[in-house]
Design an enzyme around this catalytic site. Structure first.
Site, PDB file in Angstrom:
ATOM      1  CG  ASN A 208      -3.805  -7.395  -2.015  1.00  0.00           C
ATOM      2  OD1 ASN A 208      -4.718  -8.212  -1.915  1.00  0.00           O
ATOM      3  ND2 ASN A 208      -4.012  -6.079  -1.944  1.00  0.00           N
ATOM      4  CE  LYS A 340      -4.277   3.853   9.452  1.00  0.00           C
ATOM      5  NZ  LYS A 340      -3.892   4.279   8.117  1.00  0.00           N
TER       6      LYS A 340
END
Length: 416
Positions: A208, A340
């Site tokens: 990326n 999370k």
């Protein structure tokens, strides 16, 4: 941090003295008040007028200089000094300072100062490695002086090795560090940064656009504030901050392993890396050849490092993740925060001007269970500082809340 601060630069007899002109200029540009003190030997390498022109202050050499109020100059100067940097620091001045000898303007002022002191040794490799010099530097360290490890390289004497004074930019960082409040002293901080690379074949990989700038800025600011910092970094083209332990990784699997090995001992974990969500299911041993028809690559999920941390966190550990979105930023980030099992998300929108990869700025929103704090466009260093401020304040609130709960428990009937 240096604006409005009084910085004293002590310059001794070394060829490296010329580098301090650049440092003095750097500090003045950041609005610091700079005074230079030279040993008599230093004037053989650079003229005091150079420093007077750069700083706008008199360059001091004579111990018995007095100002217009007839105060003893070395005492008057010592009282107003915020940081005293001796650079280059010769073996002679290191020995004097270590044993309290004050026989010139530099050493008398140094002895009168109670501010942070920093020494940057610069000398021949054999001199630097001499056990006497090493003992003198240890003595300085024992008394609270920071002694910078010199660089290695080609020296003016023709030798190659230890003893080279670091560049002005490095010395500037040490001054900033000395001036920064140490509200993270004693804390261990883990930061992840940069991209991961997922191998397709020996030539190609999936990655990326992350440059690591945000994570590196966080690591630097945490180090400046006194934390013991570990930086787990993908491949980037920027230099890591000084005083930070760097663990280089390549793939998401590498990063996961490095984080797992380090995480249990950390007080604060900030996951700023752009970790690949998918990797090729099969990695070719040889370069894949171009064909006339289409080619597809089967992808498989990488391990969710942040979810692992949330599931295996220890008591009192603070977890912060980053969320890069292109739409529904707040909704997606809040969902991630809850899923999370972490304390905080730093959210930003890649499509917003000034945010995202490769820029020196960022536009972020801090999300916790109770708060949503939107920040304007700031430099990544300022974002890092605001983030750490938020984490420190979160910790203080938690301590206050726990104390209030304990007080309420003690006031209940039967708890006498």
């Amino acid at each position: 941090m240096v604006a409005g601060k009084h910085i004293v630069l002590g310059v001794t007899g070394s060829i490296a003295a010329y580098k301090i002109a650049s440092l003095a200029s750097m500090l003045v540009k950041q609005k610091a008040d700079v005074t230079v003190i030279m040993t008599p030997n230093a004037t053989n390498f650079i003229n005091p007028i150079t420093f007077e022109s750069l700083t706008g202050n008199k360059c001091l050499v004579d111990t018995f200089d007095r100002n217009f109020e007839f105060q003893v100059e070395h005492v008057s100067l010592a009282k107003q000094t915020d940081v005293f940097l001796v650079a280059p620091a010769s073996a002679n001045v290191i020995a004097k300072a270590a044993h309290g000898i004050a026989d010139d303007m530099l050493t008398t002022t140094l002895l009168a100062c109670t501010c942070p002191k920093i020494f940057a040794p610069a000398m021949n490799t054999r001199m630097y490695q001499n056990p006497i010099v090493q003992d003198n530097m240890k003595t300085l360290t024992r008394y609270g002086t920071e002694v910078i490890t010199p660089a290695s390289g080609y020296l003016a004497c023709g030798d190659t090795g230890e003893g080279k004074m670091p560049d002005p930019e490095v010395l500037y960082e040490y001054i900033v560090k000395a001036l920064t409040p140490k509200d993270l002293a004693g804390k261990k901080v883990l930061v992840t940064a940069g991209p991961t690379q997922e191998k397709i074949d020996p030539v190609r990989y999936i990655s990326n656009h992350s440059t690591g700038k945000m994570g590196y800025a966080i690591a630097r600011q945490a180090m400046m504030r006194g934390a013991e910092v570990t930086l787990v970094s993908g491949k980037v083209s920027i230099q890591p901050p000084m005083g930070v332990r760097v663990v280089p990784v390549v793939s998401a699997a590498d990063m996961a392993q490095a984080v797992k090995e380090t995480a249990p001992e950390q007080d604060i974990i900030i996951k700023a890396a752009a970790v690949a969500d998918y990797r090729p299911g099969v990695t070719a041993d040889e370069k894949l050849k171009k064909k006339d028809d289409e080619m597809s690559i089967e992808l498989e999920r990488t391990e969710d490092i942040l979810a692992y941390l949330g599931a295996h966190r220890r008591e009192g550990q603070f977890l912060c993740g980053f969320s890069m979105e292109t739409e529904h930023m707040l909704e997606n980030s809040r969902a991630k925060l809850k899923k999370k099992n972490i304390d905080m998300i730093v959210a930003n929108n890649l499509k917003q001007e000034g945010a995202g990869f490769g820029t020196d700025t960022n536009v972020v929103t801090f999300l916790t269970e109770d708060d949503t704090v939107e920040l304007p466009m700031l430099s990544k260093e300022e974002v890092a500082d605001r983030l750490l401020n938020h984490i420190v304040e979160y910790g203080r609130k938690k301590i206050r809340h726990n104390c209030e709960d304990q007080s309420s428990e003690q006031l209940r009937p039967g708890n006498n």
